[in-house]
Motif scaffolding. Sequence first.
Motif, short mmCIF file in Angstrom:
data_model
loop_
_atom_site.label_atom_id
_atom_site.label_comp_id
_atom_site.label_asym_id
_atom_site.label_seq_id
_atom_site.Cartn_x
_atom_site.Cartn_y
_atom_site.Cartn_z
N LEU A 291 0.89 -1.17 0.00
CA LEU A 291 0.00 0.00 0.00
C LEU A 291 0.92 1.21 0.00
CD1 LEU A 291 -3.09 0.75 0.39
CD2 LEU A 291 -2.47 1.21 2.76
N VAL A 292 0.82 2.06 -1.02
CA VAL A 292 1.74 3.20 -1.10
C VAL A 292 0.94 4.50 -1.19
CG1 VAL A 292 3.53 1.85 -2.26
CG2 VAL A 292 1.91 3.14 -3.64
N LEU B 279 -2.57 3.92 -2.69
CA LEU B 279 -2.88 2.96 -3.75
C LEU B 279 -2.51 1.56 -3.26
CD1 LEU B 279 -1.34 4.95 -6.74
CD2 LEU B 279 -3.75 4.89 -6.01
N LYS B 280 -3.45 0.63 -3.36
CA LYS B 280 -3.18 -0.76 -3.03
C LYS B 280 -2.72 -1.42 -4.33
CE LYS B 280 -3.58 -4.68 -0.59
NZ LYS B 280 -2.41 -5.11 0.26
N GLU C 186 -5.06 -3.27 8.17
CA GLU C 186 -3.85 -3.42 8.99
C GLU C 186 -2.83 -2.34 8.65
OE1 GLU C 186 -4.19 -8.25 9.53
OE2 GLU C 186 -2.86 -7.41 7.99
N ASP C 187 -2.70 -2.03 7.35
CA ASP C 187 -1.69 -1.05 6.94
C ASP C 187 -2.15 0.38 7.17
OD1 ASP C 187 -0.15 -3.16 6.20
OD2 ASP C 187 -0.36 -2.90 4.04
N LEU C 188 -3.48 0.59 7.19
CA LEU C 188 -4.01 1.96 7.29
C LEU C 188 -5.29 1.94 8.13
CD1 LEU C 188 -3.25 4.74 5.93
CD2 LEU C 188 -5.03 4.23 4.25
N ALA D 101 -7.36 3.56 -3.04
CA ALA D 101 -7.88 3.08 -4.33
C ALA D 101 -7.19 1.75 -4.62
CB ALA D 101 -7.58 4.09 -5.44
N VAL D 102 -8.01 0.73 -4.89
CA VAL D 102 -7.46 -0.60 -5.17
C VAL D 102 -7.14 -0.70 -6.67
CG1 VAL D 102 -7.93 -3.09 -5.14
CG2 VAL D 102 -8.78 -1.63 -3.28
N LEU D 103 -5.87 -0.93 -6.99
CA LEU D 103 -5.46 -1.17 -8.39
C LEU D 103 -5.47 -2.70 -8.56
CD1 LEU D 103 -2.53 1.41 -8.78
CD2 LEU D 103 -5.00 1.76 -8.85
#
Length: 330
Positions: free
Chosen positions: A27-28, A43-44, A168-170, A304-306
């Motif tokens: 995730l960035v 962005l995932k 978990e990441d965010l 936003a899921v890519l």
Amino acid sequence: MSDELIGLDDIFRARRDVANRVRRTPLVRSESLTAALAAPVHLKLEHHQITGSFKLRGATNAIANLTRRQREAGVVGVSTGNHGRGLAHAASAAGVRCVVCMSRLVPENKVEAIRALGADVRIVGDSQDEAQVEVDRLVVEEGMTVLPPFDHRDVIAGQGTLGLEIVEDLPEVDTVLVPLSGGGLIAGIALAVKAARPAARLVGITMERGAAMIESVRAGAPVAVEETASLADSLGGGIGLDNQYTFAIVRDLVDDFVLVSEDDIANAMRHAYFEERQVIEGGAAVGIAALVSSAIVDPGVTVAVLSGCNVAMDLHARVIAGENPDLASE
Ligand SMILES: *Cc1c(COP(=O)(O)O)cnc(C)c1O
């Protein structure tokens, strides 16, 4: 309630069952979208998943949950796209026989891609319907199990593992933008994200051309829609008039729906390439498309899921060169 049919415990079990077989994708934070939206946008990068899309998660989980007898007889599918790839790879990794049936009209490069991932490709007839006849035969005569692309408990729970990674990441996430077709991806993500953060907003995004799930939610029951060729080809297809799971979960848990145009999708593919250095397919670009076309207002902390990268590279090159292809008239 539909969302009680599949619970958070199913998604945690799926995570255990797919561990080591699927990638935990990064995730960035997107600096360009964060500046444009005046809200933190992340962005995932699920297009970095093995086989190039999240479909591997659901297929891997469904295969892990076969009974011994089902494993021995093998699995069968009809998809020539991301589900076919995910299924072929997942089956071959688990040592399970996999047959993918497709019509004679499927282009050779797609046939080869699925074969290279370890599936037994069977070319039957001139239409998807004729391919389906062979699927039905394999089920009846050889005891094989059909694994569908979205409307299946283990598939939805598998896609839900992506939602666990997001929270978990965010943990402070406010809005999650998810490409929407049959709804397996957003159903799994919604179940995971809403369990951890009930106030989070789930937004399903699809193309104007053939928004089967959105039309169905508006109609109050699954409906069929007319299909037109789109840059977002992986979002095509209906939701099944006898839909068992995803329709009800999407209806109950998804907060908003957004439609994007072909031009928005092309713009978003260019944005991903030039600003984020990412090659994504049209279906994966709809979240960015919704953001850059200002369809999302005041989203707060956003993901936003890519969802995939499996675009024909000659088509991608045309879009990057500035063209907005109208695939319906080609
Ligand atoms: C299948 C797919 C989707 C849509 O997923 P559903 O579970 O059908 O809603 C989105 N993006 C890509 C790249 C896909 O392959």
